[in-house]
Structure formats: structure tokens, C-alpha cells
Write an enzyme that holds these catalytic residues in place. Structure first.
Site, PDB file in Angstrom:
ATOM      1  N   TYR A 438      41.987  54.078  85.892  1.00  0.00           N
ATOM      2  CA  TYR A 438      42.213  54.593  87.244  1.00  0.00           C
ATOM      3  C   TYR A 438      43.628  54.293  87.733  1.00  0.00           C
ATOM      4  CZ  TYR A 438      40.326  49.964  88.917  1.00  0.00           C
ATOM      5  OH  TYR A 438      40.045  48.648  89.163  1.00  0.00           O
ATOM      6  N   GLU A 439      44.005  54.968  88.813  1.00  0.00           N
ATOM      7  CA  GLU A 439      45.374  54.944  89.349  1.00  0.00           C
ATOM      8  C   GLU A 439      46.398  55.446  88.331  1.00  0.00           C
ATOM      9  OE1 GLU A 439      45.179  54.645  92.307  1.00  0.00           O
ATOM     10  OE2 GLU A 439      43.329  53.518  92.508  1.00  0.00           O
ATOM     11  N   GLY A 440      45.972  56.356  87.493  1.00  0.00           N
ATOM     12  CA  GLY A 440      46.858  56.921  86.468  1.00  0.00           C
ATOM     13  C   GLY A 440      46.655  56.195  85.154  1.00  0.00           C
ATOM     14  N   GLN A 445      51.082  56.790  83.138  1.00  0.00           N
ATOM     15  CA  GLN A 445      52.120  55.813  83.475  1.00  0.00           C
ATOM     16  C   GLN A 445      53.285  55.885  82.493  1.00  0.00           C
ATOM     17  OE1 GLN A 445      51.868  54.122  86.289  1.00  0.00           O
ATOM     18  NE2 GLN A 445      49.849  55.017  86.614  1.00  0.00           N
TER      19      GLN A 445
END
Length: 598
Positions: A438-440, A445
Site C-alpha cells: 500500500y501507499e504505492g 516507488q
């Protein structure tokens, strides 16, 4: 497994012996943030983490969250722990006094977040999401929205979320379909469904404030047509009080591999009233305020997991007896503690190197955020922002990838017992697995680091950080102080530059070279960056030992871990470099039909 213990000693070492946070705070005009104050806050946070959160970690995993008719009930003890968290003033630490905050630096509030995550990953998700919601409203919300929402969000009376993902689009936000229809009163009616919404529904707070990405009727296609809205579970009066229930419902919760006590929700917006944040069609700009904070926070989850895995594995390795050591036999026991065996030491040292090296890089990034928020010098702010742009994807992805290895080593050290639920190691591995997703994802990234940050800046962001590293290396006597580690780091830095030039020179001819190289490039960058901080830590430790100290084991442990890092872990960067030089054809040469197994 015994309960987690917050690593206060190492946190103090990094903050005050490695980075001199006192001078840092004084320079920013934060004179009231003294070492005594920091120590007291860390001590109280540790008590809360160790004595309140850690004891309900395993039971929370076993019970999980319960969903019924749109309502979520969290596991026993979770709601009560949150009330203690609010009563302790923890949610408001780093936010402006104007809105009810304490005005303390980001670094102080964020450093203790490691304790909460290490003690209970699932529980820490709930207040963690609120911080990004608050920061987004502070940066982009109107004065009216700030007055309505910030006081109760900052106090912890309300909580916040971020609502990005939809079933048909994960990281590709340009595909989202959630609609926002303008109303005559200046509000908007939002319709659509969001999935994977952490803390989207729970029983902790009176209201849940959703930060939502949606499209206006005349919005252009793709990411250029996304707007940002605040959409509360309960509507809010002009005075910031609760009104009627909004058309926001939790449709279900996900059944997950880990963090089972964290409610991951499907949220349905059915003509829900919302308010625009910032300018129309500029929603991603505002959301990146949320996402960048969340990415650093997710990296800290990986760091905390490596620490927790080390703690559990170390205790077990010191107690568990298996086989005799060929060189460290003690007495007439039938077997020795497994910590005497080289392979167990290898795994423990890997965990220690990742946990403590990550903590050093994390605290450095926290300093840069402090500078961005408190410095009065534009040049200092710009420099700090440049460093954060480079380091944030490394923190997020490298910390969470190495956490997978650390938690795997934890299971391995326990042997068969590591596979059994009662010991807690398998839960730690399950809980941690989400952090690199999650969050990329790590791939996202990595593309951000190599494509947007490094090649996109024509190497400028990398050059800024390498200059800092070079300046430090020039002050080190390699033979007398560093035992060859400085020269090893300098060579790795040269290789970093060469890799960057190589990829940059090939992307123009074949755009697939970027994606083929990106993850290996990020991992290479992570290993070299941690080498820099391990060199710095080792030199501080040597100075302390030379001056005389009663804590010699602590400092000698830093030196020995640095030795392990440079001899056993930094060489991994060479393998990542070799993969990059192999080029895109090594992964794109196979056609889709060749993947068939039948």
C-alpha cells in the site's frame, strides 16, 4: 513471544549522538524542545506502546474486526486504547497551536510512531491515517474547512482517511470514476465506491473525515481531471459540530492476510455531501501532501517490524538450546543456546543492521521535514525538500522490502515454532507483508525514484545527496578511523553515478529500460544509503569508546554491526547493479506465449 519493548536507547543515540537534534531544534527556534522533554515524551510513549498496545496485539489478530449492517466493531481493548491515546494528547503533538495542537516538531511526533507500530501494527493504522488528513487540510483547505474540521481531528475526537483506490484502478489513478456533482450551495454530491480504505469505519470516534479523489462533470480525462474533496461520515455545521448522517456507508470489510484488527473497508458514496479542497482538477497536488506523509509512515512500519523481529528472535536465540558449539562450549550442557551458531548470528545481525540503519535514515528524513516546516531560510527549505524528494521512495520501499527479510529471519530463527501462531512471529510476517504494497508498491516507488526524481531532475537530486556524502567522506581518515569502509562507500557512490548514467543513456532508445532497471536501482540506492549512515554511526561509536564509557557493549555492537554491513550486506548492491546492466531484454525478451506451462 514476549511483548515488544520500545527501543528508547537506540532512538536517543540516533537523535542526540548521531544527529545532534538539540542544535537542530535550537537552529529552528524550537528552544523549548529540550533533551529532557524529548526523553520524557519518549518514555511515556514507550509505556503506552509496551503496556497498552503490545498486550492486545496478538488477541486483536485472533479476533479481528467485525462488520454488521455498515458498522465495524474493533477487537477487545482497541477502542479503550484509543481513548487513552487521545487523553494522553498524542494526536495533537506536531500540529499548530492555532487549531488545538501542541506545536511540537514533526520529528518528535513521528519518532514515537515507531513504538506504536512496533507494538501493534493494526492499532497504529487508525490514528496514523488521521495525520495525513490533517496535513492535507492544513496545506490546501480553505479557512472555513480548517475551522470546521481541524480542531476535532487534531484532538483525536474525529479520525481521518484517504480514499483513492477503486476496484478497477489501483495505482493508476487516471482511471478513477468516482463523480462529484456541484450543488447550488457550493457543496458537491459524490457518488462512487472506494476500496481498501484503511480505518474507513470503526468504533473509535464520533466522526470519520474522508479525503476523497473524484471527477467533476467537465473534468478532462486522466490524472489532469481529478479533484480533491473532504467528505465526512456525519455532516458538520459551520461551528464544527455534528449534524445529520451523510450518505457514506461501509459496504464491507476485507478479509486479509495480516493486520486483521485494522478495518480495511469498502466505502460507498451515494450522493454524499462533500467540499472541494484546493482548485478543481488539481486534486493530485493536494493528495500528494497526504501520500508523501503516508509513504514515510509506511517506511517506519517496515523499520518497526525489523526491530520487533530482532527483539523476538534475539530473546528466543538466547534461550533456545540446540546442538553444541564447536568453539563456544559452556559447561556440560547437552546443547548450547542457538545464538552461538554462526548462521543464527548472520540472521540476527541482518535484522539489527536493517532496523538500526533504517532508524538513522528515518531520523535524518524527519530532520528535513522539520526544516521544511520551521525554517525561515528559503535556501534551507529548498535543500531539505530536494533531499526528501530523493529519499522518500527509498524510505518507503527499501525499509519495507528489508522488513520482509527481517521477519522471515525471525520465523527461521524460531524454527518450527516460528510457524506456530502462539509465538507471534508468523503474525509479524503477515502484518508486515502489506507495507510494501500500500501507499504505492515497491515497483511504483522505484519508478518514482529513478524516473521522476533522478532522471526527471537530470541527476540534480542525486548530486545533492552525493555531495553531502562526499563531504563527510573527505573528513574521514579511512585507515585510522574507518578500516577501509570509507573507500568502500566511495566506490559504491561512484557505481551509483555510473548506473544512473547507464540507464539514462539507454532509456531514450528503449523506454522499457526504465522499468526493467527501477527496482534493482532502488535497492542498490538503499544499500548504499544505509552504508553511509552505518559509517557515521560506527565513527560516533568509536569516539565514545575512545573517550571512555560504561556502555561499551552498546557502542561496540554498533561497530561490529557496521563491520557486518560492509562485509555482508553492502556487496548485495553489486548484484543489483549486474541485473541493471543486463538490460531490458533480459526480462522483455520472452513473449507472453512463452509463459504457458501447459
Amino acid at each position: 513471544m514476549e511483548n515488544y519493548r520500545s527501543p528508547q536507547r537506540d532512538a536517543a543515540f540516533v537523535a542526540y549522538e548521531l544527529f545532534d537534534f538539540q542544535s537542530h531544534y535550537d537552529k529552528l527556534g524550537l528552544d523549548e524542545v529540550t533533551p529532557d522533554l524529548v526523553k520524557a515524551i519518549h518514555s511515556e510513549a514507550a509505556k503506552f506502546a509496551d503496556n497498552v498496545l503490545a498486550p492486545i496485539n496478538q488477541s486483536g489478530d485472533q479476533e479481528g474486526c467485525h462488520w454488521s449492517n455498515g458498522e465495524v466493531t474493533t477487537p477487545a481493548g482497541f477502542k479503550e486504547a484509543y481513548q487513552q491515546y487521545v487523553e494522553g494528547g498524542w494526536p495533537s503533538m506536531s500540529h499548530p497551536e492555532k487549531w488545538g495542537g501542541q506545536g511540537l516538531p514533526y520529528s518528535l511526533a513521528t519518532s514515537i510512531a515507531e513504538y506504536f507500530s512496533g507494538a501493534n501494527h493494526s492499532w497504529a493504522m487508525y490514528p496514523g491515517l488521521s495525520q495525513g488528513c490533517i496535513s492535507t487540510l492544513l496545506a490546501h483547505g480553505s479557512d472555513t474547512l480548517k475551522a470546521q474540521y481541524l480542531p476535532k481531528l487534531i484532538s483525536g475526537q474525529w479520525t481521518g482517511t484517504m480514499c483513492l483506490t477503486e476496484a478497477h484502478c489501483g495505482s493508476d489513478l487516471g482511471m478513477l470514476r468516482c463523480k462529484a456533482q456541484p450543488n447550488e450551495d457550493g457543496s458537491y454530491s459524490l457518488s462512487g465506491t472506494k476500496i481498501f480504505i484503511s480505518a474507513g469505519e470503526h468504533d473509535f470516534a464520533d466522526n470519520i473525515v474522508h479525503i476523497v479523489l473524484a471527477r467533476l462533470p467537465d473534468a478532462p480525462a486522466g490524472t489532469k481531471g481529478i479533484s480533491l474533496f473532504v467528505v465526512p461520515k456525519y455532516n458538520v455545521t459551520d461551528e464544527g459540530e455534528l449534524a445529520d448522517r451523510n450518505q457514506v456507508q461501509c459496504g464491507s470489510i476485507e478479509h486479509k492476510m495480516g493486520i486483521k484488527a485494522s478495518a480495511t473497508c469498502v466505502i460507498n458514496f451515494d450522493g454524499a455531501k462533500g467540499y472541494l479542497i484546493g482548485e478543481p482538477n488539481r486534486g493530485l497536488n493536494g493528495m500528494f501532501t497526504f501520500m508523501n506523509i503516508a509513504r514515510i509512515g509506511t517506511g517506519l512500519e517496515g523499520m518497526a517490524a525489523s526491530e520487533a523481529a530482532l527483539q523476538g528472535a534475539l530473546r528466543y536465540a538466547q534461550d533456545r538450546t540446540q546442538f553444541r558449539s564447536p568453539t563456544q562450549r559452556s559447561g556440560e550442557r547437552a546443547a548450547d543456546p542457538i545464538i552461538v551458531h554462526p548462521d543464527v548470528r548472520r540472521m540476527l545481525l541482518t535484522q539489527k543492521a536493517f532496523a538500526e540503519g533504517s532508524r538513522a535514515l528515518a531520523y535524518y528524513c524527519m530532520q528535513q521535514v522539520d526544516i521544511c516546516q520551521h525554517s525561515k531560510t528559503a535556501e534551507d527549505i529548498q535543500l531539505a525538500e530536494s533531499k526528501l524528494a530523493l529519499l522518500t521512495p527509498i524510505v518507503k520501499a527499501f525499509f519495507t522490502e528489508t522488513a520482509q527479510e527481517s521477519t522471515s529471519h525471525g520465523i527461521q530463527i524460531y524454527g518450527g515454532h516460528g510457524y506456530i501462531s502462539e509465538w507471534g512471529m508468523e503474525q509479524l510476517a503477515r502484518d508486515t507483508r502489506i507495507s510494501s504494497l500500500y501507499e504505492g508498491t515497491t515497483g511504483i516507488q522505484s519508478l518514482d525514484l529513478l524516473g521522476r526524481k533522478i532522471l526527471g531532475s537530470k541527476g540534480e537530486l542525486l548530486a545533492i545527496f552525493l555531495k553531502e556524502m562526499s563531504t563527510f567522506c573527505s573528513s574521514v581518515d579511512d585507515a585510522g578511523q574507518a578500516g577501509g569502509w570509507r573507500d568502500q562507500l566511495l566506490q559504491a557512490m561512484e557505481n551509483w553515478q555510473a548506473l544512473t548514467r547507464h540507464v539514462g543513456s539507454h532509456v531514450g532508445d528503449n523506454p522499457d529500460e526504465l522499468g526493467a532497471a527501477s527496482v534493482d536501482y532502488l535497492m542498490f540506492s538503499g544499500y548504499v544509503t544505509l552504508a553511509y549512515y552505518w559509517l557515521k554511526m560506527a565513527l560516533v561509536a568509536k569516539e565514545k569508546l575512545a573517550a571512555g564509557t560504561a556502555d561499551s557493549d552498546f557502542y561496540q555492537g554498533k561497530i561490529e554491526t557496521a563491520k557486518f554491513y560492509f562485509s555482508r550486506l553492502l556487496p548485495r548492491a553489486d548484484a543489483h547493479a549486474a541485473a541493471i546492466y543486463a538490460g531490458a531484454d533480459s526480462v522483455m525478451g520472452i513473449s507472453e506465449s512463452m509463459f504457458k506451462t501447459e
